[in-house]
Enzyme design. Structure first.
Site, PDB file in Angstrom:
ATOM      1  N   ARG A   1       0.822  -1.229   0.000  1.00 32.35           N
ATOM      2  CA  ARG A   1       0.000   0.000   0.000  1.00 32.35           C
ATOM      3  C   ARG A   1       0.849   1.270   0.000  1.00 32.35           C
ATOM      4  NH1 ARG A   1      -2.727  -3.418   3.238  1.00 32.35           N
ATOM      5  NH2 ARG A   1      -4.660  -4.184   2.342  1.00 32.35           N
TER       6      ARG A   1
ATOM      7  N   LYS B   1       2.155  11.730 -10.651  1.00 33.52           N
ATOM      8  CA  LYS B   1       1.375  10.841 -11.524  1.00 33.52           C
ATOM      9  C   LYS B   1       2.245   9.652 -11.912  1.00 33.52           C
ATOM     10  CE  LYS B   1      -1.920  13.793 -13.953  1.00 33.52           C
ATOM     11  NZ  LYS B   1      -2.310  14.316 -15.275  1.00 33.52           N
TER      12      LYS B   1
ATOM     13  N   GLU C   1       8.038  19.808 -24.604  1.00 35.08           N
ATOM     14  CA  GLU C   1       7.299  19.956 -23.341  1.00 35.08           C
ATOM     15  C   GLU C   1       7.726  21.236 -22.615  1.00 35.08           C
ATOM     16  OE1 GLU C   1       4.794  18.069 -22.308  1.00 35.08           O
ATOM     17  OE2 GLU C   1       5.015  16.118 -23.268  1.00 35.08           O
TER      18      GLU C   1
ATOM     19  N   LYS D   1       6.237  23.584 -13.083  1.00 39.08           N
ATOM     20  CA  LYS D   1       5.382  22.390 -13.007  1.00 39.08           C
ATOM     21  C   LYS D   1       4.931  22.151 -11.569  1.00 39.08           C
ATOM     22  CE  LYS D   1       3.899  17.979 -13.818  1.00 39.08           C
ATOM     23  NZ  LYS D   1       3.933  16.730 -14.476  1.00 39.08           N
TER      24      LYS D   1
ATOM     25  N   GLU E   1      -5.706  16.930 -10.227  1.00 38.09           N
ATOM     26  CA  GLU E   1      -6.323  17.333 -11.492  1.00 38.09           C
ATOM     27  C   GLU E   1      -7.846  17.238 -11.410  1.00 38.09           C
ATOM     28  OE1 GLU E   1      -4.134  16.036 -14.968  1.00 38.09           O
ATOM     29  OE2 GLU E   1      -5.950  16.163 -16.177  1.00 38.09           O
TER      30      GLU E   1
ATOM     31  N   ARG F   1      -4.454  21.933 -13.228  1.00 36.56           N
ATOM     32  CA  ARG F   1      -3.422  21.001 -13.711  1.00 36.56           C
ATOM     33  C   ARG F   1      -3.710  20.572 -15.141  1.00 36.56           C
ATOM     34  NH1 ARG F   1      -0.532  16.042 -10.368  1.00 36.56           N
ATOM     35  NH2 ARG F   1       0.838  15.431 -12.060  1.00 36.56           N
TER      36      ARG F   1
ATOM     37  N   ASN G   1      -2.077  19.551 -20.307  1.00 37.43           N
ATOM     38  CA  ASN G   1      -2.417  18.700 -21.459  1.00 37.43           C
ATOM     39  C   ASN G   1      -2.447  19.472 -22.775  1.00 37.43           C
ATOM     40  OD1 ASN G   1      -2.676  16.315 -19.981  1.00 37.43           O
ATOM     41  ND2 ASN G   1      -4.756  16.851 -19.355  1.00 37.43           N
TER      42      ASN G   1
ATOM     43  N   HIS H   1      -1.743  17.784 -26.082  1.00 37.88           N
ATOM     44  CA  HIS H   1      -1.810  16.336 -25.900  1.00 37.88           C
ATOM     45  C   HIS H   1      -3.002  15.699 -26.598  1.00 37.88           C
ATOM     46  CE1 HIS H   1       1.359  17.094 -23.101  1.00 37.88           C
ATOM     47  NE2 HIS H   1       1.432  15.840 -22.715  1.00 37.88           N
TER      48      HIS H   1
ATOM     49  N   HIS I   1      -1.774  12.711 -28.699  1.00 35.62           N
ATOM     50  CA  HIS I   1      -2.101  11.290 -28.469  1.00 35.62           C
ATOM     51  C   HIS I   1      -2.708  10.665 -29.712  1.00 35.62           C
ATOM     52  CE1 HIS I   1      -2.204  11.422 -23.803  1.00 35.62           C
ATOM     53  NE2 HIS I   1      -1.057  10.988 -24.258  1.00 35.62           N
TER      54      HIS I   1
ATOM     55  N   HIS J   1       6.819  10.878 -27.797  1.00 36.05           N
ATOM     56  CA  HIS J   1       5.631  11.511 -27.220  1.00 36.05           C
ATOM     57  C   HIS J   1       5.717  13.049 -27.311  1.00 36.05           C
ATOM     58  CE1 HIS J   1       2.451  12.432 -24.388  1.00 36.05           C
ATOM     59  NE2 HIS J   1       3.315  13.088 -23.637  1.00 36.05           N
TER      60      HIS J   1
HETATM   61  P1  NAD Z   1      11.642   7.124 -22.180  1.00 34.08           P
HETATM   62  O1  NAD Z   1      11.554   6.884 -20.740  1.00 34.08           O
HETATM   63  O2  NAD Z   1      11.151   6.080 -23.107  1.00 34.08           O
HETATM   64  O3  NAD Z   1      13.146   7.474 -22.537  1.00 34.08           O
HETATM   65  C1  NAD Z   1      13.483   7.747 -23.869  1.00 34.08           C
HETATM   66  C2  NAD Z   1      14.691   6.934 -24.347  1.00 34.08           C
HETATM   67  O4  NAD Z   1      15.875   7.537 -23.827  1.00 34.08           O
HETATM   68  C3  NAD Z   1      14.713   5.498 -23.871  1.00 34.08           C
HETATM   69  O5  NAD Z   1      15.233   4.693 -24.901  1.00 34.08           O
HETATM   70  C4  NAD Z   1      15.694   5.525 -22.705  1.00 34.08           C
HETATM   71  O6  NAD Z   1      16.294   4.295 -22.450  1.00 34.08           O
HETATM   72  C5  NAD Z   1      16.672   6.549 -23.178  1.00 34.08           C
HETATM   73  N1  NAD Z   1      17.407   7.272 -22.146  1.00 34.08           N
HETATM   74  C6  NAD Z   1      16.943   7.735 -20.976  1.00 34.08           C
HETATM   75  N2  NAD Z   1      17.866   8.485 -20.375  1.00 34.08           N
HETATM   76  C7  NAD Z   1      18.954   8.486 -21.189  1.00 34.08           C
HETATM   77  C8  NAD Z   1      20.211   9.123 -21.122  1.00 34.08           C
HETATM   78  N3  NAD Z   1      20.530   9.939 -20.135  1.00 34.08           N
HETATM   79  N4  NAD Z   1      21.086   8.907 -22.119  1.00 34.08           N
HETATM   80  C9  NAD Z   1      20.744   8.116 -23.192  1.00 34.08           C
HETATM   81  N5  NAD Z   1      19.557   7.525 -23.324  1.00 34.08           N
HETATM   82  C10 NAD Z   1      18.667   7.715 -22.318  1.00 34.08           C
HETATM   83  O7  NAD Z   1      10.862   8.471 -22.608  1.00 34.08           O
HETATM   84  P2  NAD Z   1      10.564   9.839 -21.844  1.00 34.08           P
HETATM   85  O8  NAD Z   1      10.309  10.817 -22.920  1.00 34.08           O
HETATM   86  O9  NAD Z   1      11.543  10.139 -20.791  1.00 34.08           O
HETATM   87  O10 NAD Z   1       9.184   9.542 -21.092  1.00 34.08           O
HETATM   88  C11 NAD Z   1       8.010   9.264 -21.802  1.00 34.08           C
HETATM   89  C12 NAD Z   1       7.036   8.648 -20.825  1.00 34.08           C
HETATM   90  O11 NAD Z   1       6.740   9.587 -19.797  1.00 34.08           O
HETATM   91  C13 NAD Z   1       5.720   8.266 -21.472  1.00 34.08           C
HETATM   92  O12 NAD Z   1       5.363   6.984 -21.014  1.00 34.08           O
HETATM   93  C14 NAD Z   1       4.746   9.296 -20.922  1.00 34.08           C
HETATM   94  O13 NAD Z   1       3.437   8.799 -20.819  1.00 34.08           O
HETATM   95  C15 NAD Z   1       5.344   9.573 -19.575  1.00 34.08           C
HETATM   96  N6  NAD Z   1       4.969  10.870 -18.990  1.00 34.08           N
HETATM   97  C16 NAD Z   1       4.528  10.863 -17.713  1.00 34.08           C
HETATM   98  C17 NAD Z   1       4.199  12.049 -17.099  1.00 34.08           C
HETATM   99  C18 NAD Z   1       3.791  12.056 -15.663  1.00 34.08           C
HETATM  100  O14 NAD Z   1       3.359  13.092 -15.186  1.00 34.08           O
HETATM  101  N7  NAD Z   1       3.931  10.956 -14.971  1.00 34.08           N
HETATM  102  C19 NAD Z   1       4.316  13.259 -17.801  1.00 34.08           C
HETATM  103  C20 NAD Z   1       4.782  13.222 -19.119  1.00 34.08           C
HETATM  104  C21 NAD Z   1       5.110  12.009 -19.714  1.00 34.08           C
HETATM  105  N1  GLY Z   2       2.100  15.691 -17.432  1.00 33.44           N
HETATM  106  C1  GLY Z   2       0.788  15.983 -16.985  1.00 33.44           C
HETATM  107  C2  GLY Z   2       0.663  16.100 -15.506  1.00 33.44           C
HETATM  108  O1  GLY Z   2       1.583  15.891 -14.785  1.00 33.44           O
HETATM  109  O2  GLY Z   2      -0.403  16.396 -15.042  1.00 33.44           O
END
Ligand code: NAD
Ligand code: GLY
Length: 395
Positions: free
Chosen positions: A141, A163, A205, A251, A261, A271, A275, A278, A282, A295
């Site tokens: 939990r 999130k 972003e 942020k 949100e 919040r 988006n 987005h 998406h 993304h």
């Molecule tokens: P990712 O985590 O897939 O990383 C992108 C690529 O870069 C991967 O191949 C990874 O292995 C590589 N990588 C990471 N760090 C590296 C480094 N320092 N040097 C070389 N390679 C490296 O992609 P991302 O863009 O970081 O994240 C996308 C994800 O985040 C999506 O799933 C999206 O839904 C999520 N997201 C979540 C939130 C949230 O609020 N939780 C907000 C925005 C996006």
């Molecule tokens: N990336 C959207 C949020 O954190 O709400």
């Protein structure tokens, strides 16, 4: 293209820079976001004052690529602080942010006897952070969670705000939780190995965050890009460090005012404004089977569509849209969209999870720095379709 920086210049950068701290303060408590070059070396030491004196295990979740780059450094610091550090490596890529990986993470925690007083640390981009955070949120939990984001996108966005979640057959990010980290450690040196397209995705972003809520942040982001390009050729710089800290402050400010949100909020500080871009982003990712866009890149194009809709509705001044286009252009060419069928994008929009009461809430711009949430019912479909058609044809 991978960028490298010599050991000597790395050391110089490190000694020149201190660590910047941004404080997140919301209803569920507060945590520090530390930003600095070479921070990974000291995370073990820094965590000692953050975690419970009863913590015995710090479970590290990463992927093979990122662990290969920075894992040994982080792990040795954690071990030096006296913790056991069981490590689990997730597959690389969005498809591994899944229920199957989530289950494997829980099994890994169980096999290593993680207890309520133990902690999970994620080392990687948003995929690793979202998955590790969701596993930490649910195991027993909820156990303590620490983020060490290594992509630009995860440093300024996904590691902050709590999130966490996974993708599933129901859709992207539809299963998840709110579970804030105890701390976020952003080592800007990690960006030196980040592939160009991942930098572009992160910058999209960053432009977004300025565009929706802070004109000074938008201008500062554009100035950085005009001056240094995607990354200062001398490596991570003081300017970048300060800009990342400013993005994190933005942020965390938004999240602190609307932690969960609230679906009833439609004001310019809710919040939901995060988006921006987005909705169409998406749809573009789905229309191309998640193969064409990072993304953030899809969000970049989505912002231009939202800007165009705002302009056609008479909400967004033409000059402001021009500045948004100019900012996105600084990132170079985004993946092509001229072969994506606007009608397909329109049909995918109807399934978007950001819709409330069956209607999409569009995040538009009154101007750069001020978002405006508009109910899709108030927007003639012809304006949406025309805007999608015109932006897709031009990218
Ligand atoms: P990712 O985590 O897939 O990383 C992108 C690529 O870069 C991967 O191949 C990874 O292995 C590589 N990588 C990471 N760090 C590296 C480094 N320092 N040097 C070389 N390679 C490296 O992609 P991302 O863009 O970081 O994240 C996308 C994800 O985040 C999506 O799933 C999206 O839904 C999520 N997201 C979540 C939130 C949230 O609020 N939780 C907000 C925005 C996006
Ligand atoms: N990336 C959207 C949020 O954190 O709400």
């Amino acid at each position: 293209m991978l960028r490298t920086v010599s050991r000597l210049s790395r050391r110089r950068i490190r000694s020149r820079l201190g660590t910047l701290r941004v404080k997140y303060s919301g209803l569920s408590g507060s945590y520090a976001i530390s930003v600095g070059a070479g921070l990974i070396d000291s995370i073990g030491e820094r965590l000692r004052s953050i975690l419970s004196a009863r913590t015995r295990r710090v479970a590290l979740i990463s992927n093979r690529k990122v662990y290969g780059l920075f894992g040994a450094q982080l792990e040795s610091g954690l071990k030096h602080s006296g913790w056991e550090v069981p490590t689990w490596l997730l597959g690389d890529g969005e498809r591994h942010k899944s229920l199957a990986s989530f289950e494997r993470a829980l099994r890994f925690f169980s096999e290593h006897g993680l207890e309520r007083t133990d902690c999970v640390v994620s080392l990687g981009g948003g995929v690793v952070g979202d998955l590790a955070g969701f596993a930490a949120a649910t195991y027993l939990r909820g156990v303590a969670f620490v983020q060490v984001p290594t992509t630009l996108l995860s440093q300024i966005d996904s590691s902050i705000g709590g999130k966490v979640g996974v993708n599933s057959e129901f859709g992207k990010n539809l299963i998840g939780a709110f579970h804030h980290p105890r701390a976020v450690f952003i080592d800007t040196d990690t960006l030196l190995t980040l592939p160009r397209r991942e930098l572009v995705a992160g910058w999209c972003e960053a432009i977004k965050q300025g565009a929706i809520g802070s004109r000074p942040l938008f201008k500062r982001t554009v100035k950085y890009l005009e001056t240094f390009g995607l990354l200062n050729s001398c490596g991570a710089s003081a300017e970048l460090e300060q800009l990342i800290a400013a993005q994190c402050a933005f942020k965390s400010g938004i999240v602190a005012r609307d932690e969960r949100e609230d679906p009833n909020r439609v004001d310019a500080k809710s919040r939901r404004i995060l988006n921006f871009g987005h909705t169409v982003g998406h749809a573009l990712e789905t229309a191309t089977d998640y193969r064409r866009f990072r993304h953030g890149e899809a969000v970049g194009i989505g912002m231009l569509v939202a800007g165009e809709i705002g302009k056609r509705l008479g909400i967004t001044p033409q000059a402001e849209l021009k500045s948004l286009h100019a900012a996105v252009k600084l990132l170079g060419r985004l993946p092509r969209t001229d072969d994506v069928e606007p009608a397909h994008v329109m049909s995918l929009l109807q399934r978007d999870k950001k819709s409330v009461d069956g209607s999409i809430n569009w995040i538009l711009l009154d101007r750069l720095g001020l978002a405006n949430i508009v109910d899709g019912k108030d927007i003639p479909p012809g304006i949406v379709k025309g805007s999608i058609r015109s932006v897709l044809a031009s990218c």
